[in-house]
Enzyme design. Structure first.
Site, PDB file in Angstrom:
ATOM      1  N   CYS A   1      -3.597   7.761  -7.423  1.00 51.66           N
ATOM      2  CA  CYS A   1      -3.974   6.849  -6.342  1.00 51.66           C
ATOM      3  C   CYS A   1      -5.302   6.162  -6.714  1.00 51.66           C
ATOM      4  CB  CYS A   1      -4.038   7.623  -5.027  1.00 51.66           C
ATOM      5  SG  CYS A   1      -4.474   6.717  -3.542  1.00 51.66           S
TER       6      CYS A   1
ATOM      7  N   ASP B   1       6.912   2.976  -2.883  1.00 50.52           N
ATOM      8  CA  ASP B   1       5.470   3.045  -2.642  1.00 50.52           C
ATOM      9  C   ASP B   1       5.029   1.850  -1.789  1.00 50.52           C
ATOM     10  OD1 ASP B   1       2.664   3.057  -2.814  1.00 50.52           O
ATOM     11  OD2 ASP B   1       2.706   3.895  -4.830  1.00 50.52           O
TER      12      ASP B   1
ATOM     13  N   HIS C   1       4.492   6.890  -2.456  1.00 49.30           N
ATOM     14  CA  HIS C   1       3.132   7.069  -2.942  1.00 49.30           C
ATOM     15  C   HIS C   1       2.712   8.532  -2.773  1.00 49.30           C
ATOM     16  CE1 HIS C   1      -0.720   5.196  -4.064  1.00 49.30           C
ATOM     17  NE2 HIS C   1      -1.280   6.141  -3.323  1.00 49.30           N
TER      18      HIS C   1
END
Length: 246
Positions: free
Chosen positions: A132, A179, A213
């Protein structure tokens, strides 16, 4: 990017209850979580946190996994004591929170960690893995630090630099098909430009079908049976990439 009508799209997956097998140390001006492998190694990996900070148990789990595979693993507090993002935070304030925590403004901290790994740990081959926020930081290291021999950027892309496709070290980019933070059109742009502009080092862009994600490090495999094969595949890809180039 901010939308107060939606929950934080980074808050996906499962939070592990995990204590870690490493120890917290002071590296010059920053704290870090450090794990040593079972036997002596001159290979090290900088493990770079997501928005939830260096103490997230899931990230320490990944550091421990890397150590169990023969790497000195160090997870520094790149926020330098500042509060990480809270899952209950107002997403409309995210950009304000990010202002003093830019993943492309970490050179001083990276330099300190490199000195520590070389001087105190005897590391001669160093790589980076980030998730991330840390995926963006890993992409950044691949542009700035040729001495970092390999990088695995897990759901992260540098977007604001003109040189963002001119990698200096081999980099694997891992994304989830679903995502919300990094939609597939952004991944396609990355892949297209790397093909045109990154001609001197190896890279790979891999998209995992059906994954969101955070799937690589925030899901607990034993309670996500449908996703378990993809989680394990992505983690194996990460290790294989590091092994190949380090």
């Amino acid at each position: 990017m901010a939308n107060e009508a939606k929950p934080c799209p980074c808050d996906l997956g499962d939070r592990m209850e995990y204590r870690g097998v490493g120890q917290e140390v002071q590296i010059e001006h920053i704290k870090a979580y450090v794990v040593q492998p079972p036997s002596h190694s001159d290979k090290a990996v900088i493990v770079i946190q997501d928005i939830y900070g260096w103490q997230l148990p899931n990230t320490r789990y990944m550091a421990d996994m890397l150590a169990s595979n023969g790497y000195i693993a160090v997870c520094p507090d790149f926020y330098m004591g500042k509060e990480p993002w809270s899952p209950s935070g107002d997403w409309s304030t995210f950009q304000q929170w990010l202002e003093d925590k830019k993943p492309t403004n970490i050179n001083k901290e990276v330099d300190a960690v490199l000195r520590f790994l070389k001087g105190q740990c005897g590391a001669q081959r160093i790589g980076a893995v980030g998730f991330c926020w840390g995926g963006v930081a890993t992409h950044y290291l691949a542009l700035q630090y040729p001495e970092v021999r390999a990088g695995v950027s897990v759901y992260g892309i540098v977007k604001e630099r003109e040189d963002r496709y001119e990698l200096k070290s081999p980099t694997l980019f891992i994304f989830g098909e679903k995502d919300e933070i990094i939609p597939l059109d952004q991944v396609s742009v990355l892949e297209k430009n790397l093909k045109e502009k990154c001609t001197t080092v190896d890279y790979q862009v891999k998209i995992f079908p059906g994954q969101t994600h955070g799937f690589v490090h925030r899901k607990k495999e034993d309670i996500n049976s449908a996703d378990q094969p993809k989680i394990q595949e992505a983690r194996a890809d990460m290790l294989n990439w590091l092994n190949k180039y380090m």
